[in-house]
Scaffold this motif. Structure first.
Motif: not given
Length: 412
Positions: A204, A190, A228, A200, A224
């Motif tokens: 995700i 990530i 994240v 992002e 998710s």
């Protein structure tokens, strides 16, 4: 009204009198949207350009519902599922966009090793950074259902998936291939993607499709989003703790999609708190609105956010990004007031963007906390004393001598 719909009140109103106090009826709005798109979606076989978009449900975990989202149109469709392009859109626009995305859902085990060809196609779709021409075959014509959620954007029409196929090669960045194929832990993957500049929402999608981590597993979309944003936030917090504190008390404000965001930054060691109120007449508002909150200090949180849930991580990330850009740290309090104008939930992306826009819209800098709080009090619709009663950060400051005089003026 504490629920999305009140059967007795709705039966009397029928969407005409707006007895709930909202500017438009959320039930009729969804029907209007459905009527506008039903002719295009009135079929079992669909061909179109997926934005790209996938959805993973949480019900029944570890057996979950997963599927691609495909509109009945071709070409540049990324705006249908990209919050970064929704800054100047209305709630009605978002409902329409989401209603154009048909989900062909199928059941899958969260362990990607137990899944077959369709999941492989979905994962290829998830990795693309451009719309991908796709074809889905459904068991029956898709149906649009109203499922209110404060987390993910609204889900469009759906039906059981019989088959799914990509009809062109997806555009997959080399760095994505590298991260997906490498034995990286999810947090490492990530942060590597984030620091490389991937947004992002792309990250995700990769996490949700079971493409990140050593033990790759499908992750429900709602989880998710939180994972994240929380992961990036924790890493940014550790970074800004090495920066000096800001010099003044700073106030920021922005109004977005029926939400009012006020941010207070204080020249002290990092801490963060979100104070949230759903005002009377708003979507989840009550006759007597109450303040909900969650907070952390420089050590972070050791338990899950209890009251504000995903909104907390979205707001915190926007504040942390602003501080990181300045290479400064501060104690931050975000006030979120949800008005009746927010008549349908569209996901925490609007909170993420609303706070981000607030951080770019300063109201003023002040030498004292009292001056800053005076400005904030005049901007809030909910009584400020009730925020003080619930706030950990402001409550602690209220017990200090610096606030004694100001509180005396406010409460008398």
């Amino acid at each position: 009204m504490s629920e999305l719909f009140n059967s007795k009140l709705c039966a009397i109103c029928k969407g005409r009198k707006l007895l709930c106090g909202r500017p438009t009826c959320p039930i009729l709005e969804r029907f209007r949207v459905a009527r506008n798109v039903e002719q295009k979606l009135n079929k079992r076989h669909l061909f179109g350009s997926s934005p790209p978009s996938v959805f993973v449900g949480e019900y029944g975990y570890p057996k979950v519902r997963i599927g691609p989202l495909v509109p009945p149109i071709e070409g540049k469709t990324d705006y249908l599922d990209n919050p970064l392009k929704w800054e100047n859109k209305t709630i009605k626009d978002i409902l329409y966009y989401r209603s154009m995305l048909v989900m062909g859902e199928t059941k899958a085990d969260v362990s990607v090793r137990k899944s077959g060809r369709i999941l492989s196609e979905v994962q290829e779709l998830a990795m693309s950074v451009k719309p991908v021409d796709s074809e889905i075959l459904l068991r029956r014509k898709p149906v649009l259902k109203v499922i209110p959620s404060e987390f993910a954007p609204p889900v469009g029409p759906k039906a059981e998936l019989l088959d799914f196929e990509l009809t062109e090669n997806p555009r997959i960045p080399r760095r994505t291939d590298y991260v997906v194929s490498d034995e990286l832990k999810a947090e490492q993957a990530i942060m590597r993607l984030y620091n490389w500049g991937f947004d992002e929402y792309y990250i995700i999608r990769l996490l949700s499709a079971g493409l990140l981590g050593v033990d790759k597993r499908l992750v429900p979309t709602r989880w998710s989003i939180t994972t994240v944003q929380d992961t990036i936030g924790k890493n940014l917090r550790r970074e800004i703790l090495h920066y000096p504190e800001i010099n003044d008390y700073e106030v920021y404000f922005y109004r977005f999609m029926g939400n009012r965001y006020t941010v207070l930054l204080m020249p002290e060691t990092y801490a963060f708190e979100l104070l949230e109120v759903w005002l009377k007449g708003s979507l989840f508002g009550a006759e007597e609105p109450r303040v909900i909150h969650d907070y952390e200090d420089f050590r972070g949180r050791k338990e899950y956010v209890r009251e504000t849930a995903g909104a907390y991580h979205a707001a915190r990330l926007s504040v942390l990004e602003a501080l990181r850009a300045r290479r400064r740290q501060a104690r931050a309090v975000v006030f979120r007031e949800v008005t009746p104008e927010y008549y349908a939930p569209v996901g925490v992306w609007q909170l993420r963007l609303g706070v981000k826009k607030a951080m770019g819209n300063p109201i003023g800098r002040f030498e004292t906390l009292n001056e800053a709080l005076d400005v904030i009090r005049r901007r809030l619709e909910h009584p400020f004393e009730r925020y003080l009663q619930r706030s950990y950060v402001l409550g602690a400051l209220a017990r200090q001598k610096t606030l004694d005089e100001w509180l005396g003026n406010v409460l008398t």
